[in-house]
Design an enzyme around this catalytic site. Structure first.
Site, short mmCIF file in Angstrom:
data_model
loop_
_atom_site.label_atom_id
_atom_site.label_comp_id
_atom_site.label_asym_id
_atom_site.label_seq_id
_atom_site.Cartn_x
_atom_site.Cartn_y
_atom_site.Cartn_z
N ARG C 236 25.69 48.11 33.77
CA ARG C 236 26.94 47.36 34.63
C ARG C 236 26.28 46.69 35.58
O ARG C 236 25.38 46.99 36.40
CB ARG C 236 28.22 48.26 35.05
CG ARG C 236 27.82 49.21 36.14
CD ARG C 236 29.04 50.20 36.22
NE ARG C 236 29.59 50.83 35.14
CZ ARG C 236 30.82 50.78 34.77
NH1 ARG C 236 31.71 49.96 35.21
NH2 ARG C 236 31.10 51.56 33.66
N GLY C 257 19.15 45.38 32.42
CA GLY C 257 19.44 45.75 33.84
C GLY C 257 20.93 45.03 34.09
O GLY C 257 21.41 44.25 33.42
N HIS C 258 21.11 45.40 35.26
CA HIS C 258 22.43 45.02 36.04
C HIS C 258 22.42 43.46 36.41
O HIS C 258 21.48 42.96 36.69
CB HIS C 258 22.84 45.73 37.21
CG HIS C 258 21.92 46.08 38.28
ND1 HIS C 258 22.28 46.46 39.63
CD2 HIS C 258 20.42 45.37 38.42
CE1 HIS C 258 21.19 46.34 40.27
NE2 HIS C 258 20.08 45.83 39.66
N ASN C 259 23.65 43.02 36.12
CA ASN C 259 23.92 41.39 36.41
C ASN C 259 22.96 40.50 35.46
O ASN C 259 22.96 39.25 35.91
CB ASN C 259 23.64 41.14 37.80
CG ASN C 259 24.45 42.14 38.75
OD1 ASN C 259 24.44 43.14 39.23
ND2 ASN C 259 25.54 41.25 39.22
N SER C 277 19.50 40.82 37.21
CA SER C 277 19.83 39.46 37.52
C SER C 277 19.04 38.26 36.66
O SER C 277 18.99 37.21 37.05
CB SER C 277 19.64 39.26 38.97
OG SER C 277 20.37 39.98 39.82
#
Lengths: 374, 374, 374
Positions: C236, C257-259, C277
């Site tokens: 998340r 991974g996140h974002n 990201s």
């Protein structure tokens, strides 16, 4: 007792520990591993530890000649060893292969806990499933319609056996391990926690607008004595079978694609990945994080070292050791790596040569100069 | 209010949102993070977002100086910032470390939801297990015989604590996470969904006919404040312990082999893999997909960049940054990579030199020519 | 029938199998895939297999022109083929794209088994969860408070839908797959066994003494028609969203991974990993074990070949194919790899040049010699 006389403190402490539960005598060890006691066979020890952690109450082992010095300097109370002299005078059990003896002894000393047979009320077993004698099914485990579970097999909590799947005898599915619909696992198969056998192969065809899924209707067939690591994933074939040969051992987080065949007694180390339709021979070793492209053929006894990448179209001959990405024979890889490390130096030498030749020709583009000197 | 006067529309909207649930004032933020308000402390905001997504109703943060311009151009209503001028005139909370302040504020604003204590009737808890106060056990979770679960720990659905395993206080096992037999997890340990602690080490010995399993009788000992990512796997030691040091953070799909030791406050990024008996120091960082061979020793503060391969026999000194496969000091890796990129050019230059020298010698194998010119 | 006359044994056997359950006629196949029968449309077959496994009772397919010879030499009873001549005289269904026709036929022949709708008594469904019509929830599955599950979705054993999470219509969560708190999965989403959507992003900030966790309050938003492989993990966002675009297919053991944002119709093969990201465009292909660093931008239609490492700061233009670590355009990678393989030879040539120039100058450091000859 000459060995123990030299280190009375140790052996006495070891002997004192004899009354504690789970302690064992050297005679018991020698009998279990088929070895010969050097020293007092009635000496008792309470544990088994590696050389670095062993105390005088522990049995340890001399894995190979390189460990002889470490063994002599260790605090171990007794040793499994191939050469009596490596025990440095302390009690020992002399055997052909100390590591094999270790395996035999650990199994004799601490046999696997098969738990109590029976089916938890909190498990879900479909009435049409067939379970052999002595099967153990924990709370939260599921066995779906038409599945077959061989005698004495163990399903831990959250383990899953899908419709029509077949487990042989003496299998063990650790927590949350799953054998999906119609897949087969041979006798003595071990699936560690979270391992998945029979996820869909990764098959799509672009229809001009989207990746259209190709139904994955095949199965995974796992032969006998296979072990599959935690959170590993073995995909079912599109049609036909993904096959893991007898005696092959698969480590954690390994990925095996659809329609792959892995030969007998192979070793796939942690995080190795094999893409669809690759064929591995017998006795293959893939070290950690090795990647194998789809449709590759790998011969018997091949070793791929850590992170090697075996690219599409490759055909690795029997007995080869390969390394690097793209994978090359290991010796070539080493030579190339050595030269890569010296590349800056090599480049400098080329530059010097260019200057030298320019100096030689005293101006102009040296390689075009008519005369090497003025 | 000078800052907000410049952007009245924004601040008014932000202020309007003050009545909504979960909104907060700059004064509350400053108090929670130990900062100083620049602007009207009573201004209220309703959310926290990164600079790219922040609206005038959101608080954002200036992670470092490189973000100053992005911050000034963002639509954020207020900023956590180290330099008031980076806020571009809008309201701000000035702090030493904006990222640290962000962490503090998010925790104050949205404290972790510990759920309601209690044991679901659909969980399976063995009568001999000991549970601390305020423990929460969801449907489908399992706690086996003799296990200990510390106060306020949370077991989500499908989580598993094996025989004799020990969880400290305030641990959280997310769905289907598993701590297997006898393994230990220190206080405040977090296991994300599907993480496995205590799977068997990958240990076999060839007996001439098959890979014979070596029983894996050791444990995993995880110290306090460790976090383990989704579907990661930490193997138990053959004998003794696999150890994860206090405060170490492990990302998703990481593999840690048997008998490995990872020092305190290390960071193991996604899909990194560590083979058996490797020893990592304190404060080590393994970037994504790094591979560490067995028995390797890695010093304190070492950084291995993405996909680095630390090969057998390596001994990485404290504080080193390494890259590539086989791993080399990062600066060497960069120089080599640059030269690899120029290899075709270098080869061309060598060819030209050969032509040049041949031209210089006018025929023959130049390096054997008696005379450099005719 | 001319085609079958040539191979009467095969076609007769195929015809005989027509009475068995699940058998099908060529007319049925042609109708389902929109093709034209070459041969007797009433001929019946009982299975579908790849060319290597097909028997005279099976339908097979000629994936592309390269398979034409294999097709002619196969034992297949009938073929899906783009060119009638590739069938080698046996019955065929002629179509524009045999692989697309295969996908269509397998779906028509063996439609996915959606199971019987209903909620097992051994499942745990919170009263506040909202379930659409025809939902199927197996024993051991969990749906938490406030979650929404779209019509006809299937939760297999041990599947988990967290608080406030939302599944669209016709989703399938295979055993032990998890969609965590507040995350969203669009219609027709498939999560294979053990897949995790919504684990915490890997976000910490060093506070001088420890890695302080940054609360991960964002979500994962998965658009329609996405498939996620076994034991894959999608984190998340810290704040905001991690997004997987419509129609994207993710293989086993992939880490996102996140974002991160992944565009539509992308393909992420086994064990690929994408750090926080990163932004991937539409129609991107990451082959197996590819690593993408954080904050990288990857354009539409980019292909990264197996084990490629896309390092920090990279910005890969639309349509590029990249390889190697650090990733470079594929052609450059091939040229560099070829030169790396020849490095020992290149080094030898440099050495010879040095000797040659030294010979030319007859002593001294050749590049400093005043005169190229004595």
């Amino acid at each position: 007792m000459s060995a123990t006389k030299k280190k009375p403190g140790r052996s006495r402490r070891a002997a004192r520990s004899g009354s504690s539960e789970g302690s064992f005598s050297l005679a018991e060890v020698a009998s279990a591993v088929g070895g010969r006691v050097a020293g007092d066979p009635s000496l008792r020890f309470s544990g088994v530890q590696g050389l670095d952690r062993a105390t005088p109450r522990d049995l340890s082992w001399v894995a190979d000649d390189l460990r002889a010095r470490e063994a002599r300097e260790s605090r171990a109370g007794a040793l499994l060893t191939a050469r009596e002299e490596d025990a440095g005078g302390r009690p020992a059990v002399v055997v052909g292969s100390p590591t094999l003896a270790l395996a035999a002894w650990l199994e004799a000393w601490r046999p696997p806990d098969r738990g109590r047979p029976g089916i938890s009320k909190k498990a879900h077993v479909h009435p049409s499933a067939r379970l052999g004698r002595g099967v153990s099914v924990a709370a939260g485990a599921t066995i779906e319609a038409g599945a077959v579970v061989g005698a004495r097999s163990i399903l831990s909590a959250g383990a899953f056996v899908g419709k029509g799947a077949v487990l042989g005898e003496d299998c063990h599915l650790h927590p949350n391990a799953a054998v999906l619909e119609r897949c087969q696992v041979g006798a003595r198969g071990i699936l560690h926690a979270g391992a998945v056998v029979g996820s869909d192969g990764f098959g799509y065809v672009w229809d001009g607008q989207r990746h259209r899924k190709i139904r994955q209707l095949g199965i995974v067939r796992i032969e006998e004595d296979v072990e599959i690591g935690a959170n590993a994933a073995i995909d079912r074939a599109t049609l036909g079978e993904t096959v893991i040969g007898r005696g092959t051992k698969i480590d954690n987080l390994v990925q095996v694609g659809h329609n792959v065949t892995v030969g007998e007694n192979s070793i796939l180390c942690g995080q190795a990945g094999i893409a669809g339709s690759a064929r591995l021979g017998r006795g293959v070793t893939l070290a950690g994080q090795v990647g194998v492209s789809d449709h590759v053929t790998i011969g018997d006894g091949v070793v791929a070292t850590g992170q090697a990448g075996i690219v599409r179209g490759a055909r690795i001959a029997d007995g080869t050791t390969v390394s690097g990405m793209p994978a090359a024979p290991h010796r070539d890889f080493l030579r190339r790596s050595a030269w890569i490390a010296r590349l800056p130096e090599l480049a400098r030498r080329v530059e010097e040569l260019e200057k030298g030749l320019a100096g030689a020709s005293q101006g102009g583009r040296p390689w075009k100069s008519e005369s090497p000197k003025s």
